[in-house]
Motif scaffolding. Structure first.
Motif, PDB file in Angstrom:
ATOM      1  N   ARG A 145       4.919  25.036  62.560  1.00  0.00           N
ATOM      2  CA  ARG A 145       4.717  26.327  63.231  1.00  0.00           C
ATOM      3  C   ARG A 145       6.044  26.982  63.573  1.00  0.00           C
ATOM      4  O   ARG A 145       6.214  28.195  63.407  1.00  0.00           O
ATOM      5  N   GLU A 147      -3.219   6.952  68.976  1.00  0.00           N
ATOM      6  CA  GLU A 147      -2.517   7.915  69.828  1.00  0.00           C
ATOM      7  C   GLU A 147      -1.136   8.223  69.275  1.00  0.00           C
ATOM      8  O   GLU A 147      -0.691   9.382  69.293  1.00  0.00           O
ATOM      9  N   ALA A 188      -1.558  10.491  66.287  1.00  0.00           N
ATOM     10  CA  ALA A 188      -1.890  11.851  66.711  1.00  0.00           C
ATOM     11  C   ALA A 188      -0.655  12.580  67.242  1.00  0.00           C
ATOM     12  O   ALA A 188      -0.446  13.766  66.953  1.00  0.00           O
ATOM     13  N   MET A 189       0.161  11.871  67.998  1.00  0.00           N
ATOM     14  CA  MET A 189       1.384  12.478  68.523  1.00  0.00           C
ATOM     15  C   MET A 189       2.351  12.824  67.396  1.00  0.00           C
ATOM     16  O   MET A 189       2.996  13.884  67.415  1.00  0.00           O
ATOM     17  N   ARG A 190       2.440  11.950  66.384  1.00  0.00           N
ATOM     18  CA  ARG A 190       3.320  12.221  65.254  1.00  0.00           C
ATOM     19  C   ARG A 190       2.823  13.427  64.462  1.00  0.00           C
ATOM     20  O   ARG A 190       3.623  14.276  64.055  1.00  0.00           O
ATOM     21  N   GLU A 192       0.979  15.903  65.619  1.00  0.00           N
ATOM     22  CA  GLU A 192       1.210  17.079  66.453  1.00  0.00           C
ATOM     23  C   GLU A 192       2.665  17.539  66.353  1.00  0.00           C
ATOM     24  O   GLU A 192       2.952  18.742  66.308  1.00  0.00           O
ATOM     25  N   PHE A 193       3.583  16.593  66.288  1.00  0.00           N
ATOM     26  CA  PHE A 193       4.997  16.931  66.144  1.00  0.00           C
ATOM     27  C   PHE A 193       5.246  17.627  64.800  1.00  0.00           C
ATOM     28  O   PHE A 193       5.977  18.622  64.726  1.00  0.00           O
ATOM     29  N   LEU A 241       3.061  19.300  62.965  1.00  0.00           N
ATOM     30  CA  LEU A 241       2.466  20.636  63.014  1.00  0.00           C
ATOM     31  C   LEU A 241       3.315  21.591  63.839  1.00  0.00           C
ATOM     32  O   LEU A 241       3.478  22.767  63.488  1.00  0.00           O
ATOM     33  N   GLN A 242       3.856  21.106  64.936  1.00  0.00           N
ATOM     34  CA  GLN A 242       4.709  21.935  65.774  1.00  0.00           C
ATOM     35  C   GLN A 242       5.954  22.377  65.017  1.00  0.00           C
ATOM     36  O   GLN A 242       6.371  23.538  65.096  1.00  0.00           O
TER      37      GLN A 242
END
Length: 257
Positions: A193, A179, A182-184, A186-187, A189-190
């Motif tokens: 973007r 988890e 995954a959070m890292r 997502e950060f 990728l954010q």
């Protein structure tokens, strides 16, 4: 003879007094029966031949237990529990009469039953997660159903240490690590973007600026700018050679000698 009587009298005097300290409650027990009068601080006098004074703590007591709790999936979870409880002052005599001085054993027995009922409704991982407070509250309420009416107040049930089975503990750690990964990601990728959006906005702004500039440069404006350039050049004291077709000047500055 008189000295003997005096010594005997002093002995009787001291043995017929009991001191109740702060945090204690004292009750007279006369021929096996407890009085309703409860003393919480001070001195109690009594007849040592027929009466004695029984003391009990009315402060918050900490009862620590080490036991295994059952879980919903049938696992056994090793735990260290602290039970904070106290005696209701007005019911001290009733507690001593009905339960006796070994009331901590009653608290322990009630806890074992209540914890088994409550914990069997939760998964083992819940005892190691944010649901721990919910489990503690449920056990305390379950114990109150039995003990509060008898004068024993449960203030808190604290699950201080939870030892999950080794295999389950490893699985939970791996899940938490996944988890976190995954959070890292997502950060990251954010952030990518946001950076891409920033570049797009910057490029669009530059394109719009060039478009506005090109649309605003009409022949008349270019001619006016040329006239202004000639005027500024005429004010300069330096010698210059200007080549022009009457529309756009081109300045040639001779090399100084």
């Amino acid at each position: 003879m008189r000295s003997t009587l005096g010594i005997l009298g002093c002995t009787l005097l001291f043995t017929s007094c009991a001191v109740i300290r702060p945090g204690e409650a004292g009750v007279k027990q006369r021929l096996g029966e407890f009085d309703n009068e409860i003393t919480t601080q001070g001195t109690i006098t009594f007849n040592p031949f027929t009466t004695r004074v029984v003391k009990a703590s009315i402060q918050t007591n900490n009862l620590e237990l080490f036991l295994r709790l059952p879980s919903k999936e049938g696992l056994s979870v090793d735990s260290e529990i602290s039970i904070l409880y106290r005696l209701e002052t007005a019911k001290v005599a009733e507690i001593l009469q009905n339960i006796g001085p070994n009331y901590p054993e009653i608290v322990t027995s009630v806890f074992r039953s209540a914890s088994a009922d409550v914990c069997s409704q939760f998964f083992a991982k819940d005892m190691h997660s944010g649901k721990r407070a919910e489990i503690e509250q449920a056990i305390m309420e379950k114990m109150d159903e039995t003990l509060k009416i008898q004068g024993i107040i449960i203030e808190a049930v604290l699950m201080k240490s939870i030892q999950l089975p080794r295999g389950l503990s490893t699985s939970i750690e791996q899940k938490l690590q996944a988890e976190q990964d995954a959070m890292r990601m997502e950060f990251i990728l954010q952030q990518a973007r946001l950076e891409a959006d920033r570049k797009i906005i910057e490029a669009e702004g530059e394109r719009d600026a060039q478009k506005i500039l090109s649309e605003g440069l009409t022949k008349e404006i270019i001619q006016i700018r040329s006239i202004e350039a000639f005027r500024e050049l005429s004010k300069s004291p330096n010698s210059k050679i200007i080549v022009t077709d009457g529309k756009t000047p081109m300045l040639i500055t001779p090399d100084p000698k």
